[in-house]
Scaffold this motif. Structure first.
Motif, short mmCIF file in Angstrom:
data_model
loop_
_atom_site.label_atom_id
_atom_site.label_comp_id
_atom_site.label_asym_id
_atom_site.label_seq_id
_atom_site.Cartn_x
_atom_site.Cartn_y
_atom_site.Cartn_z
N TYR A 70 -13.65 -36.65 -39.59
CA TYR A 70 -12.49 -37.50 -39.86
C TYR A 70 -12.17 -37.60 -41.35
CZ TYR A 70 -12.26 -39.04 -35.00
OH TYR A 70 -12.12 -39.09 -33.63
N TYR A 71 -12.92 -36.91 -42.20
CA TYR A 71 -12.70 -37.03 -43.64
C TYR A 71 -11.45 -36.27 -44.07
CZ TYR A 71 -17.42 -38.90 -43.52
OH TYR A 71 -18.52 -39.66 -43.24
N LYS A 72 -11.37 -35.02 -43.69
CA LYS A 72 -10.19 -34.20 -43.99
C LYS A 72 -9.27 -34.04 -42.79
CE LYS A 72 -11.19 -33.13 -48.29
NZ LYS A 72 -10.32 -33.55 -49.41
N TYR A 73 -9.80 -34.28 -41.60
CA TYR A 73 -9.04 -34.21 -40.34
C TYR A 73 -8.39 -32.83 -40.16
CZ TYR A 73 -7.15 -36.64 -36.29
OH TYR A 73 -6.89 -37.06 -35.01
N VAL A 74 -9.14 -31.80 -40.48
CA VAL A 74 -8.67 -30.43 -40.32
C VAL A 74 -8.92 -29.98 -38.88
CG1 VAL A 74 -8.96 -28.03 -41.06
CG2 VAL A 74 -9.03 -29.88 -42.74
N SER A 75 -7.89 -29.43 -38.25
CA SER A 75 -7.97 -29.08 -36.84
C SER A 75 -8.23 -27.59 -36.62
CB SER A 75 -6.66 -29.44 -36.13
OG SER A 75 -6.37 -30.80 -36.24
N SER A 76 -8.87 -27.30 -35.52
CA SER A 76 -9.00 -25.95 -34.98
C SER A 76 -8.47 -25.99 -33.54
CB SER A 76 -10.46 -25.48 -35.00
OG SER A 76 -10.97 -25.47 -36.33
N ILE A 77 -8.40 -24.83 -32.91
CA ILE A 77 -7.96 -24.75 -31.51
C ILE A 77 -9.05 -24.05 -30.70
CG2 ILE A 77 -6.26 -23.80 -29.91
CD1 ILE A 77 -4.20 -24.05 -32.18
N GLY A 78 -9.47 -24.69 -29.63
CA GLY A 78 -10.51 -24.13 -28.78
C GLY A 78 -9.95 -23.55 -27.48
N HIS A 79 -10.84 -23.04 -26.65
CA HIS A 79 -10.46 -22.50 -25.34
C HIS A 79 -11.61 -22.71 -24.37
CE1 HIS A 79 -10.64 -19.20 -22.31
NE2 HIS A 79 -9.39 -19.54 -22.12
N PHE A 80 -11.29 -23.26 -23.20
CA PHE A 80 -12.26 -23.32 -22.11
C PHE A 80 -11.52 -23.13 -20.80
CE2 PHE A 80 -10.96 -27.75 -22.58
CZ PHE A 80 -10.87 -28.23 -21.29
N VAL A 81 -12.28 -22.84 -19.75
CA VAL A 81 -11.70 -22.53 -18.44
C VAL A 81 -12.35 -23.41 -17.38
CG1 VAL A 81 -11.24 -20.74 -16.73
CG2 VAL A 81 -11.34 -20.13 -19.15
N VAL A 82 -11.54 -23.96 -16.48
CA VAL A 82 -12.06 -24.68 -15.32
C VAL A 82 -11.36 -24.16 -14.07
CG1 VAL A 82 -12.73 -26.77 -16.57
CG2 VAL A 82 -10.42 -26.57 -15.64
N ASP A 83 -12.05 -24.19 -12.96
CA ASP A 83 -11.46 -23.81 -11.68
C ASP A 83 -10.53 -24.94 -11.22
OD1 ASP A 83 -11.71 -24.07 -8.50
OD2 ASP A 83 -11.84 -21.94 -9.07
N ILE A 84 -9.33 -24.59 -10.83
CA ILE A 84 -8.34 -25.62 -10.50
C ILE A 84 -8.76 -26.43 -9.28
CG2 ILE A 84 -6.91 -24.11 -9.07
CD1 ILE A 84 -5.66 -26.79 -11.55
N ASP A 85 -9.42 -25.80 -8.30
CA ASP A 85 -9.88 -26.55 -7.12
C ASP A 85 -10.99 -27.52 -7.50
OD1 ASP A 85 -8.08 -25.30 -5.38
OD2 ASP A 85 -9.45 -23.63 -5.00
N ASP A 86 -11.93 -27.08 -8.34
CA ASP A 86 -12.99 -27.96 -8.81
C ASP A 86 -12.41 -29.14 -9.58
OD1 ASP A 86 -14.85 -26.28 -7.70
OD2 ASP A 86 -15.43 -25.34 -9.59
N LEU A 87 -11.35 -28.87 -10.34
CA LEU A 87 -10.73 -29.93 -11.13
C LEU A 87 -10.15 -31.02 -10.22
CD1 LEU A 87 -9.84 -30.88 -13.97
CD2 LEU A 87 -7.72 -29.62 -13.62
N PHE A 88 -9.38 -30.62 -9.22
CA PHE A 88 -8.74 -31.60 -8.34
C PHE A 88 -9.73 -32.29 -7.41
CE2 PHE A 88 -4.68 -29.20 -9.16
CZ PHE A 88 -4.05 -30.27 -9.80
N ASN A 89 -10.86 -31.61 -7.15
CA ASN A 89 -11.87 -32.19 -6.26
C ASN A 89 -12.96 -32.95 -7.02
OD1 ASN A 89 -10.64 -31.18 -3.91
ND2 ASN A 89 -11.65 -29.20 -4.16
#
Length: 216
Positions: A70-89
């Motif tokens: 939180y000192y400089k608050y410099v952002s990066s962009i990540g990537h992850f994957v989830v199964d859509i059925d697992d997400l809703f269930n």
């Protein structure tokens, strides 16, 4: 010239916004920083938020904005994957592996890579994000510029293309002080929010090459 055109447009189009919220979402889960394990960076994020996401088959590809301090608050962009059925269930297994795919590498994104919007076309991820930085090093220490970055990744997340988009007008191409919250609505038609002088306006245009036609 551009500022005068925007002022005239706002004068005719401006109206009052209603003070109301229509919540159209059903919340099925929450992801917290502690839920992730970074595969290519040896630190734990302190904030994971404002993601872009796209569904490819049954796989939901999520590209969140990631903060490591939180000192400089410099952002990066990540990537992850989830199964859509697992997400809703409610069956997503944690912790989840996440890879950092964009981080400050150019002067234009020296202060961070923020707020991705993601699209999947022709077996490629097309990403619009805010690059927070400088036009050149003489700008360092002065108010920064919010660039609109456009990047293309293949399905293995290899970077194929990256560029910073300008605005095209009858006066020539220029980079506004800020160009944020951009999204494709079809093909190369884009919605964007630009700041020219002290005027902020949402605009619809067509991206051709490295620029957007201001008068689309």
């Amino acid at each position: 010239m551009a500022e005068e055109i925007l002022r005239k447009l706002l004068f005719h189009k401006r109206s009052l916004r209603k003070d109301e919220t229509i919540d159209i979402f059903r919340r099925v889960t929450y992801f917290f920083p502690k839920d992730f394990v970074l595969t290519n960076y040896p630190r734990q994020p302190v904030a994971v938020f404002n993601p872009g996401a796209v569904l490819v088959g049954k796989s939901l590809h999520v590209f969140p904005r990631v903060i490591f301090d939180y000192y400089k608050y410099v952002s990066s962009i990540g990537h992850f994957v989830v199964d859509i059925d697992d997400l809703f269930n409610g069956k997503v297994k944690k912790p989840i592996e996440m890879e950092i795919v964009f981080w400050p590498r150019d002067i234009q994104e020296f202060l961070g890579c923020e707020d991705p919007r993601v699209f999947f076309r022709d077996s490629r991820f097309e990403i619009l994000y805010t690059a927070k930085g400088y036009k050149d090093w003489s700008q360092e220490g002065k108010p920064h510029t919010d660039f609109l970055a456009y990047a293309v990744l293949d399905e293995d997340l290899n970077l194929l293309e990256k560029k910073y988009v300008s605005i095209k007008s009858t006066l020539g191409d220029f980079i506004p002080v800020s160009m944020k919250d951009s999204s494709f609505v079809e093909s190369n038609v884009i919605l964007t929010r630009i700041t020219v002088g002290d005027t902020k306006v949402c605009w619809r245009g067509r991206m051709e090459g490295d620029s957007i036609d201001l008068y689309s």
